[in-house]
Design a protein around this motif. Sequence first.
Motif, mmCIF file in Angstrom:
data_model
loop_
_atom_site.group_PDB
_atom_site.id
_atom_site.type_symbol
_atom_site.label_atom_id
_atom_site.label_comp_id
_atom_site.label_asym_id
_atom_site.label_seq_id
_atom_site.Cartn_x
_atom_site.Cartn_y
_atom_site.Cartn_z
ATOM 1 N N VAL A 119 36.596 -42.061 27.159
ATOM 2 C CA VAL A 119 37.658 -43.048 26.930
ATOM 3 C C VAL A 119 39.010 -42.480 27.357
ATOM 4 C CG1 VAL A 119 38.889 -44.348 25.150
ATOM 5 C CG2 VAL A 119 36.402 -44.192 25.068
ATOM 6 N N GLY A 120 39.262 -41.216 27.018
ATOM 7 C CA GLY A 120 40.528 -40.590 27.398
ATOM 8 C C GLY A 120 40.704 -40.525 28.899
ATOM 9 N N ILE B 277 33.285 -42.528 36.771
ATOM 10 C CA ILE B 277 33.899 -41.290 36.313
ATOM 11 C C ILE B 277 33.867 -41.203 34.793
ATOM 12 C CG2 ILE B 277 36.167 -40.189 36.069
ATOM 13 C CD1 ILE B 277 36.672 -41.062 38.996
ATOM 14 N N SER B 278 34.151 -42.306 34.120
ATOM 15 C CA SER B 278 34.147 -42.309 32.655
ATOM 16 C C SER B 278 32.748 -42.041 32.104
ATOM 17 C CB SER B 278 34.666 -43.647 32.133
ATOM 18 O OG SER B 278 35.965 -43.899 32.600
ATOM 19 N N ILE B 279 31.736 -42.634 32.746
ATOM 20 C CA ILE B 279 30.359 -42.396 32.305
ATOM 21 C C ILE B 279 29.983 -40.934 32.494
ATOM 22 C CG2 ILE B 279 27.942 -42.940 32.796
ATOM 23 C CD1 ILE B 279 28.841 -45.779 33.490
ATOM 24 N N TYR B 280 30.385 -40.372 33.626
ATOM 25 C CA TYR B 280 30.091 -38.962 33.890
ATOM 26 C C TYR B 280 30.714 -38.068 32.818
ATOM 27 C CZ TYR B 280 31.039 -34.355 35.859
ATOM 28 O OH TYR B 280 31.170 -33.006 36.039
ATOM 29 N N ILE B 281 31.973 -38.312 32.479
ATOM 30 C CA ILE B 281 32.643 -37.479 31.478
ATOM 31 C C ILE B 281 32.038 -37.719 30.100
ATOM 32 C CG2 ILE B 281 34.860 -37.063 30.332
ATOM 33 C CD1 ILE B 281 36.234 -37.572 32.947
ATOM 34 N N TRP B 282 31.643 -38.954 29.824
ATOM 35 C CA TRP B 282 30.981 -39.268 28.554
ATOM 36 C C TRP B 282 29.714 -38.423 28.399
ATOM 37 C CZ3 TRP B 282 30.471 -44.962 26.560
ATOM 38 C CH2 TRP B 282 29.840 -44.968 25.318
ATOM 39 N N ILE B 283 28.907 -38.360 29.474
ATOM 40 C CA ILE B 283 27.654 -37.601 29.419
ATOM 41 C C ILE B 283 27.930 -36.104 29.327
ATOM 42 C CG2 ILE B 283 25.588 -36.998 30.743
ATOM 43 C CD1 ILE B 283 25.657 -39.846 31.874
ATOM 44 N N ARG B 284 28.916 -35.632 30.072
ATOM 45 C CA ARG B 284 29.179 -34.193 30.107
ATOM 46 C C ARG B 284 29.850 -33.708 28.829
ATOM 47 N NH1 ARG B 284 32.328 -30.764 34.835
ATOM 48 N NH2 ARG B 284 32.382 -28.792 33.712
ATOM 49 N N TYR C 28 51.027 -35.354 34.901
ATOM 50 C CA TYR C 28 51.604 -35.798 33.629
ATOM 51 C C TYR C 28 50.539 -36.391 32.709
ATOM 52 C CZ TYR C 28 53.885 -39.139 30.499
ATOM 53 O OH TYR C 28 54.253 -39.865 29.399
ATOM 54 N N SER C 29 49.665 -37.243 33.273
ATOM 55 C CA SER C 29 48.677 -37.918 32.427
ATOM 56 C C SER C 29 47.631 -36.946 31.898
ATOM 57 C CB SER C 29 47.999 -39.045 33.204
ATOM 58 O OG SER C 29 47.224 -38.537 34.276
ATOM 59 N N SER C 30 47.318 -35.885 32.638
ATOM 60 C CA SER C 30 46.357 -34.894 32.148
ATOM 61 C C SER C 30 46.873 -34.189 30.905
ATOM 62 C CB SER C 30 46.065 -33.864 33.243
ATOM 63 O OG SER C 30 45.459 -34.474 34.363
ATOM 64 N N ILE C 31 48.193 -34.046 30.822
ATOM 65 C CA ILE C 31 48.794 -33.344 29.685
ATOM 66 C C ILE C 31 49.132 -34.303 28.552
ATOM 67 C CG2 ILE C 31 50.802 -31.984 28.950
ATOM 68 C CD1 ILE C 31 50.900 -30.840 31.794
ATOM 69 N N TYR C 32 49.780 -35.419 28.880
ATOM 70 C CA TYR C 32 50.321 -36.296 27.842
ATOM 71 C C TYR C 32 49.512 -37.561 27.584
ATOM 72 C CZ TYR C 32 54.567 -33.598 27.184
ATOM 73 O OH TYR C 32 55.460 -32.612 26.860
ATOM 74 N N MET C 33 48.497 -37.840 28.412
ATOM 75 C CA MET C 33 47.659 -39.002 28.178
ATOM 76 C C MET C 33 46.247 -38.592 27.756
ATOM 77 S SD MET C 33 49.409 -41.856 28.827
ATOM 78 C CE MET C 33 50.717 -41.034 27.915
ATOM 79 N N ALA C 34 45.602 -37.767 28.599
ATOM 80 C CA ALA C 34 44.200 -37.428 28.365
ATOM 81 C C ALA C 34 44.000 -36.558 27.132
ATOM 82 C CB ALA C 34 43.633 -36.716 29.601
ATOM 83 N N ALA C 35 44.931 -35.639 26.879
ATOM 84 C CA ALA C 35 44.755 -34.725 25.741
ATOM 85 C C ALA C 35 45.134 -35.366 24.396
ATOM 86 C CB ALA C 35 45.544 -33.441 25.980
ATOM 87 N N PHE D 223 41.383 -44.087 30.284
ATOM 88 C CA PHE D 223 42.746 -44.519 30.008
ATOM 89 C C PHE D 223 43.743 -43.793 30.902
ATOM 90 C CE2 PHE D 223 46.771 -44.248 27.691
ATOM 91 C CZ PHE D 223 47.021 -45.593 27.509
ATOM 92 N N SER D 224 43.517 -42.506 31.116
ATOM 93 C CA SER D 224 44.404 -41.729 31.984
ATOM 94 C C SER D 224 44.386 -42.273 33.412
ATOM 95 C CB SER D 224 43.972 -40.259 31.965
ATOM 96 O OG SER D 224 44.759 -39.490 32.836
ATOM 97 N N LEU D 225 43.197 -42.607 33.925
ATOM 98 C CA LEU D 225 43.091 -43.159 35.275
ATOM 99 C C LEU D 225 43.756 -44.526 35.362
ATOM 100 C CD1 LEU D 225 39.406 -42.188 36.167
ATOM 101 C CD2 LEU D 225 41.508 -41.086 36.945
ATOM 102 N N PHE D 226 43.560 -45.361 34.335
ATOM 103 C CA PHE D 226 44.206 -46.674 34.308
ATOM 104 C C PHE D 226 45.728 -46.523 34.335
ATOM 105 C CE2 PHE D 226 46.112 -50.112 31.772
ATOM 106 C CZ PHE D 226 45.742 -51.206 32.541
ATOM 107 N N HIS D 227 46.238 -45.561 33.604
ATOM 108 C CA HIS D 227 47.678 -45.280 33.585
ATOM 109 C C HIS D 227 48.171 -44.895 34.975
ATOM 110 C CE1 HIS D 227 50.883 -42.171 33.315
ATOM 111 N NE2 HIS D 227 51.428 -42.999 32.451
#
Length: 328
Positions: free
Chosen positions: A172-173, A158-165, A287-294, A176-180
């Motif tokens: 990285v964001g 998933i991280s590689i996909y978002i990195w490419i897109r 919560y993580s989409s708002i306060y972690m990923a952003a 980290f959000s998924l790990f959280h």
Amino acid sequence: MRLLKLIPDNTNIHFLRWRVPFYAVSMLLVVASWTLVMVKGLNYGVDFAGGQEITATFVGDAEAPVAALREEVGKLGYGEPVIQRFGKPNEVSIRTKLPAEAESNPGAAQAIAKKITSTIKAAHPEVRIDGVDTVSGKVSGEFRDKAIYALLAAMVAISIYIWIRFEWQFGVGALFSLFHDVSLTLGMFALFQMEFSLQIIAALLALIGYSLNDTIVVYDRIREDLKKFRKMPLPELLDMSVNETLARTVMTSASMLVALIPLLLFGPESLFGMVAAITLGIFVGTYSSIYMAAPILIWLGVSGDSFVKTESEIDRQERLARERSARP
């Protein structure tokens, strides 16, 4: 007919004003979760721990005599049994390890199970044996390893996909959000000692997919706003992007909860852990989409320059393609 709106139009909530306190709380929760996992451990089901699991129900309103069962089964010489109530007070799970010679001998495993159930029935005539499951230690270890690899592979892919897109900061964001999200879910299972089985791995994979979907929606809007408002301070831009996707985020989470909460309250006990993991994941993922990923994009130094360059290159290629097609 006037439509019901959970989130008003044109919201302007300053989410990122509190990004530092929320990040500090989240870090503490992640550390606490992994501390619980290491200290208390996960309550592995037979899928991961191996051995035998016998489920039984004591007919009537009396509670299952856990202490007496532990003493009676322990005297049989198969090691210290793990006996826990689950579901109703009169329902109990009895887990024992298998001797090495019985792991590869189904007949010996069945004989041990029969001896345990006979001992329990002799001491408690009112008991009803609901089921007996047997998994060898080797097979359970393979299950556990493959489950861990599946979770790690899903998060990395998933991280590689978002990195490419998008850009590497977004990858990285998202990671980290998924790990959280996964850490807090594991912490819940360690804290309450809920059974951790293959069903829970499926729930964690579903949680990763849901959290990713929510994060990508927010990231897509952030990318669009970065192209439009290059001079806007990044915290203000992120607040604007999150507010623009807030109605969609809340409605998606609410729709999921409408289906999950009745199943959590009235569903079968065999699905309780899986549904509890997904339900917690809905809250944690939102919560993580708002306060972690952003907010992490601020510290990683994301900017709109790379997106503008990419769009300019795409426009140039499209223009050249049109010119080539227009030539006689």
